[in-house]
Scaffold this active site. Structure first.
Site, PDB file in Angstrom:
ATOM      1  N   PRO A 206       0.827  -1.214   0.000  1.00 52.10           N
ATOM      2  CA  PRO A 206       0.000   0.000   0.000  1.00 52.10           C
ATOM      3  C   PRO A 206       0.861   1.264   0.000  1.00 52.10           C
ATOM      4  O   PRO A 206       1.884   1.321   0.670  1.00 52.10           O
ATOM      5  CB  PRO A 206      -0.819  -0.119   1.284  1.00 52.10           C
ATOM      6  CG  PRO A 206      -0.087  -1.070   2.154  1.00 52.10           C
ATOM      7  CD  PRO A 206       0.723  -1.957   1.255  1.00 52.10           C
ATOM      8  N   GLU A 207       0.455   2.241  -0.791  1.00 51.74           N
ATOM      9  CA  GLU A 207       1.143   3.524  -0.863  1.00 51.74           C
ATOM     10  C   GLU A 207       0.205   4.606  -0.322  1.00 51.74           C
ATOM     11  O   GLU A 207      -0.855   4.277   0.219  1.00 51.74           O
ATOM     12  CB  GLU A 207       1.557   3.811  -2.313  1.00 51.74           C
ATOM     13  CG  GLU A 207       2.427   2.718  -2.909  1.00 51.74           C
ATOM     14  CD  GLU A 207       2.762   2.960  -4.387  1.00 51.74           C
ATOM     15  OE1 GLU A 207       2.647   4.095  -4.871  1.00 51.74           O
ATOM     16  OE2 GLU A 207       3.138   1.984  -5.064  1.00 51.74           O
TER      17      GLU A 207
ATOM     18  N   HIS B  52      -3.058 -14.999  11.559  1.00 51.35           N
ATOM     19  CA  HIS B  52      -1.914 -14.109  11.360  1.00 51.35           C
ATOM     20  C   HIS B  52      -2.073 -12.725  11.989  1.00 51.35           C
ATOM     21  O   HIS B  52      -1.485 -11.754  11.511  1.00 51.35           O
ATOM     22  CB  HIS B  52      -1.584 -13.943   9.876  1.00 51.35           C
ATOM     23  CG  HIS B  52      -1.521 -15.239   9.113  1.00 51.35           C
ATOM     24  ND1 HIS B  52      -0.656 -16.257   9.467  1.00 51.35           N
ATOM     25  CD2 HIS B  52      -2.218 -15.667   8.040  1.00 51.35           C
ATOM     26  CE1 HIS B  52      -0.828 -17.273   8.625  1.00 51.35           C
ATOM     27  NE2 HIS B  52      -1.769 -16.942   7.764  1.00 51.35           N
TER      28      HIS B  52
ATOM     29  N   ARG C 138       3.205 -12.457   6.652  1.00 50.83           N
ATOM     30  CA  ARG C 138       4.665 -12.558   6.609  1.00 50.83           C
ATOM     31  C   ARG C 138       5.340 -11.865   7.799  1.00 50.83           C
ATOM     32  O   ARG C 138       6.554 -11.915   7.946  1.00 50.83           O
ATOM     33  CB  ARG C 138       5.185 -11.964   5.302  1.00 50.83           C
ATOM     34  CG  ARG C 138       4.826 -12.859   4.122  1.00 50.83           C
ATOM     35  CD  ARG C 138       5.555 -12.436   2.878  1.00 50.83           C
ATOM     36  NE  ARG C 138       4.704 -11.609   2.038  1.00 50.83           N
ATOM     37  CZ  ARG C 138       4.994 -11.264   0.789  1.00 50.83           C
ATOM     38  NH1 ARG C 138       6.136 -11.641   0.252  1.00 50.83           N
ATOM     39  NH2 ARG C 138       4.172 -10.529   0.087  1.00 50.83           N
TER      40      ARG C 138
END
Ligand code: ZN
Length: 282
Positions: A2-3, A89, A107
């Site tokens: 995401p930006e 997660h 991750r």
């Protein structure tokens, strides 16, 4: 990853869910995301969320004392759920009376920090000018570009110079401005700089709108910014036709990342050849 537009869309969607609400519980499930400062993050318990803000690629929760800073890196996301139905997660969970906000990253590369002040981490202290701010003018962009001999794409992505842009929206801004991403930043003309400043702001604004339509769905673990694709013309479109001139989009590596651009309308040599061809010259 995401930006600016994606994080801005997340911040705006999160505001009505948590602003003014008290964090009743705080759990750190994967301390790696706190960079060894899990106990500090637990300070959020009992605090009230005053506001949700974005700075560069960080999402900030301003609390009545202290701040939580979230950085999503490659695969971090926010999920909103009932505590007894926790998704997989979850790295950090914040319990509110209405539900639980989880910072989730399969991750575990994302980051969650507790800060007394946002300036307490270098990434926020040394952040460059934000394209959504009034300081982002053609003049300011010109100063930034003239200081660097690096490729213009890499300067646009440098968070210490311009905050919030990544691979996707720099590729799009350069395409809209018809500028070769490999051009040396300090060699751009004033007219090109002016054009680029305009396209960066336009691209970011359009991208935010697209990322909010539909708005992020924090209840769906598989959700991604479907609407964001509508604002994309070159990114991840290698081999497809440029919507402006029909030339095949190319992918090159810059700074270890992929850049997508159109060799037909973004490079000088070909542009000249095209113009000559149009005029019937050889
Ligand atoms: Zn083109």
């Amino acid at each position: 990853m995401p930006e600016l537009p994606e994080i801005e869309a997340m911040a705006r969607t999160l505001q009505p869910l948590v602003e003014g609400r008290r964090i009743l519980g705080c759990r750190v499930i994967h301390p790696v995301v706190t960079k060894g400062r899990a106990r500090a993050v637990l300070e959020a318990k009992g605090r009230t969320v005053v506001s949700v803000e974005r700075r560069g690629k960080y999402l900030l929760l301003a609390l009545d004392r202290g701040w939580l800073a979230l950085h999503f890196r490659l695969s971090g996301q926010l999920l909103w759920y009932e505590r007894r139905h926790a998704p997989k997660h979850v790295d950090v969970a914040l319990d509110f009376a209405q539900g639980t906000l989880g910072f989730v990253d399969r991750r575990h590369l994302g980051r969650v920090y507790w800060l007394d002040r946002p300036e307490d981490i270098p990434g926020l202290a040394r952040m460059g000018v934000d394209p959504m701010s009034a300081e982002f003018t053609p003049e300011r962009l010109g100063e930034i570009l003239r200081e660097s001999r690096r490729a213009v794409k890499l300067v646009l992505m440098d968070q210490g110079k311009i905050a919030g842009l990544g691979n996707i929206w720099t590729s799009e801004s350069l395409w809209r401005a018809r500028i070769d991403p490999r051009r040396r930043a300090d060699r751009l003309t004033e007219a090109e700089t002016r054009r680029l400043a305009g396209t960066v702001v336009g691209v970011v604004r359009r991208a935010i709108e697209s990322c909010l339509d539909p708005a992020p769905n924090f209840r769906d673990p598989d959700w991604w910014f479907e609407g964001g694709d509508r604002a994309i013309r070159v990114y991840d479109r290698e081999g497809k036709r440029c919507p402006r001139c029909g030339t095949a989009i190319e992918r090159i590596a810059q700074g270890g990342r992929s850049t997508y651009y159109c060799p037909g309308c973004q490079t000088k040599a070909r542009k000249g050849a095209l113009q000559r061809a149009r005029r019937g010259e050889r």
